[in-house]
Design a protein around this motif. Sequence first.
Motif, mmCIF file in Angstrom:
data_model
loop_
_atom_site.group_PDB
_atom_site.id
_atom_site.type_symbol
_atom_site.label_atom_id
_atom_site.label_comp_id
_atom_site.label_asym_id
_atom_site.label_seq_id
_atom_site.Cartn_x
_atom_site.Cartn_y
_atom_site.Cartn_z
ATOM 1 N N LEU A 16 -5.064 1.919 10.026
ATOM 2 C CA LEU A 16 -3.550 1.758 9.950
ATOM 3 C C LEU A 16 -3.017 0.207 10.650
ATOM 4 O O LEU A 16 -2.042 -0.211 10.193
ATOM 5 N N PHE A 17 -3.775 0.111 11.705
ATOM 6 C CA PHE A 17 -3.343 -1.281 12.524
ATOM 7 C C PHE A 17 -4.064 -2.254 11.614
ATOM 8 O O PHE A 17 -3.003 -3.384 11.575
ATOM 9 N N LYS A 18 -5.031 -2.275 10.935
ATOM 10 C CA LYS A 18 -5.345 -3.672 10.114
ATOM 11 C C LYS A 18 -4.359 -3.664 8.946
ATOM 12 O O LYS A 18 -4.063 -4.934 8.689
ATOM 13 N N THR A 19 -4.187 -2.674 8.301
ATOM 14 C CA THR A 19 -3.120 -2.985 7.087
ATOM 15 C C THR A 19 -1.901 -3.096 7.657
ATOM 16 O O THR A 19 -1.038 -3.866 6.940
ATOM 17 N N GLY A 20 -1.335 -2.650 8.907
ATOM 18 C CA GLY A 20 -0.189 -2.770 9.446
ATOM 19 C C GLY A 20 0.201 -4.544 9.717
ATOM 20 O O GLY A 20 0.983 -4.963 9.500
ATOM 21 N N THR A 21 -1.146 -5.169 10.285
ATOM 22 C CA THR A 21 -0.841 -6.486 10.677
ATOM 23 C C THR A 21 -0.939 -7.221 9.555
ATOM 24 O O THR A 21 -0.129 -8.259 9.515
ATOM 25 N N ASP A 22 -1.863 -6.957 8.591
ATOM 26 C CA ASP A 22 -1.702 -7.659 7.152
ATOM 27 C C ASP A 22 -0.389 -7.743 6.729
ATOM 28 O O ASP A 22 -0.053 -8.972 6.174
ATOM 29 N N THR A 23 0.079 -6.464 6.535
ATOM 30 C CA THR A 23 1.562 -6.623 5.869
ATOM 31 C C THR A 23 2.630 -7.338 6.830
ATOM 32 O O THR A 23 3.478 -7.795 6.179
ATOM 33 N N VAL A 24 2.318 -7.281 8.066
ATOM 34 C CA VAL A 24 3.612 -7.978 9.170
ATOM 35 C C VAL A 24 3.178 -9.440 8.874
ATOM 36 O O VAL A 24 4.082 -10.314 8.453
ATOM 37 N N ARG A 25 2.023 -10.119 8.696
ATOM 38 C CA ARG A 25 1.809 -11.409 8.456
ATOM 39 C C ARG A 25 2.107 -11.984 7.112
ATOM 40 O O ARG A 25 2.997 -12.951 6.840
ATOM 41 N N GLN A 26 2.053 -10.985 6.089
ATOM 42 C CA GLN A 26 2.399 -11.466 4.681
ATOM 43 C C GLN A 26 3.869 -11.391 4.481
ATOM 44 O O GLN A 26 4.527 -12.252 4.037
ATOM 45 N N THR A 27 4.711 -10.469 5.075
ATOM 46 C CA THR A 27 6.121 -10.241 5.242
ATOM 47 C C THR A 27 6.677 -11.364 5.859
ATOM 48 O O THR A 27 7.721 -12.119 5.482
#
Length: 93
Positions: A16-27
């Motif tokens: 969840l941490f990894k996908t969350g950080t990737d999503t934040v960077r992408q957004t």
Amino acid sequence: MRKYELMVVFPMEEDLFKTGTDTVRQTLTEFGAQIISEEPYGERDLTYEIKKRTRGRYLLFNINAEPANIVEIDRQFKLNTNILTFLFIRVEE
């Protein structure tokens, strides 16, 4: 563009941490924000329970972004289930 600090709290689970950080960077990049730096603050106890969780992983982003885009980024983050909470702070130059 203005400078902002963005503190994001993620769940403790690694996936969840990894996908969350990737999503934040992408957004952030999707809405034209420039990520200057990322600083992990580690795992900490939350002051109060959020989504039935008492601990979280903190990550601080320093970004440059247009003020109009911050509103839309904020809306996108509220829809993201991998983020427990977040806070934008404008940095005075």
